[in-house]
Design an enzyme around this catalytic site. Structure first.
Site, PDB file in Angstrom:
ATOM      1  CG  ASP A   5      11.180  81.923  12.314  1.00 45.88           C
ATOM      2  OD1 ASP A   5      12.321  81.858  11.820  1.00 45.88           O
ATOM      3  OD2 ASP A   5      10.816  82.843  13.074  1.00 45.88           O
ATOM      4  CG  MET A   6      15.041  78.768  16.533  1.00 49.43           C
ATOM      5  SD  MET A   6      16.749  78.195  16.419  1.00 49.43           S
ATOM      6  CE  MET A   6      17.600  79.780  16.266  1.00 49.43           C
ATOM      7  CG  ASP A   7      16.146  83.633  16.259  1.00 50.00           C
ATOM      8  OD1 ASP A   7      16.357  82.926  17.254  1.00 50.00           O
ATOM      9  OD2 ASP A   7      17.037  83.920  15.437  1.00 50.00           O
TER      10      ASP A   7
ATOM     11  CG  ASP B 291       8.799  85.978  14.665  1.00 49.12           C
ATOM     12  OD1 ASP B 291       9.335  85.268  13.779  1.00 49.12           O
ATOM     13  OD2 ASP B 291       9.403  86.895  15.250  1.00 49.12           O
TER      14      ASP B 291
END
Length: 223
Positions: A13-15, A171
């Site tokens: 994932d990124m954010d 997250d």
């Protein structure tokens, strides 16, 4: 799902996972909700919505809006976020070392994120990380947001790796659930929530504050 199986691919994932930026998204969302006269519950918002496509988040508030209008409304919020977080972009501790380890073992890596292309560019290009990833998957390519498994399954297919051989870094509960539905193991990165938030997921093989905490962790081994 065998937690000790070596990983043949990694999906990030990124954010909140590549960068610790969710508070800036919350700030932007709060401003956007207030502008449109909508109630905003900051304490629960990210937990409920992180990983969803932006049209999936705002669409219920504007049931008569077409796709173009939803895109315009979404870009209002994303512009606020980029303005505030743009000067502050930094990777989560230990991330680059993990990427180096995976590349040295010829383990392919992908990004599966609900972020729109300008946000992806802000993070990956600012950090010079784009070339590290074999593929980047997002709802802008027609995929549903998390907790649907679509993006993670597409990433595995593009890398030519079976879902069970992938480890996802997330997250948010929606992302871990998407990994579970895809048949993938997950590492919970605790930038947004405590480990207890992921206790009910049987696919979580580790919960870490950052990637440095994975050094020597037997849950993360490469084939």
């Amino acid at each position: 799902m065998q937690p000790e199986t070596p990983a043949k691919a990694l999906i990030f994932d990124m954010d909140g996972t590549i960068v610790d930026n969710m508070r800036y998204h919350d700030d932007a969302w709060e401003s956007w909700y207030r502008k449109h006269g909508l109630p905003f519950e900051r304490a629960t918002f990210s937990v409920r919505t992180a990983g969803m496509a932006i049209a999936e988040i705002i669409g219920p508030h504007f049931p008569g809006a077409d796709a173009a209008e939803l895109q315009r409304l979404g870009e209002e919020k994303e512009g606020l976020y980029r303005d505030t977080y743009g000067p502050l972009v930094a990777p989560v501790a230990g991330l680059v070392d993990l990427l180096d380890r995976a590349r040295a073992q010829a383990v392919p890596m992908a990004v599966g994120t609900a972020a729109p292309p300008p946000n992806i560019a802000l993070i990956l290009d600012t950090l010079s990380l784009r070339e590290r990833f074999a593929t980047i998957v997002s709802p802008s390519q027609g995929f549903r947001g998390k907790p649907h498994p679509d993006m993670f399954l597409a990433a595995a297919e593009r890398m030519g790796v079976a879902p069970a051989d992938c480890i996802v870094f997330e997250d948010a509960p929606n992302g871990v659930e998407a990994a579970r539905r895809a048949g993938m193991r997950a590492v919970a990165v605790l930038t947004m929530l405590p480990a207890q938030a992921f206790a009910a997921f049987d696919n979580v093989i580790a919960s870490v504050d950052d990637y440095a905490a994975l050094d020597g962790n037997p849950a993360l081994r490469f084939a």
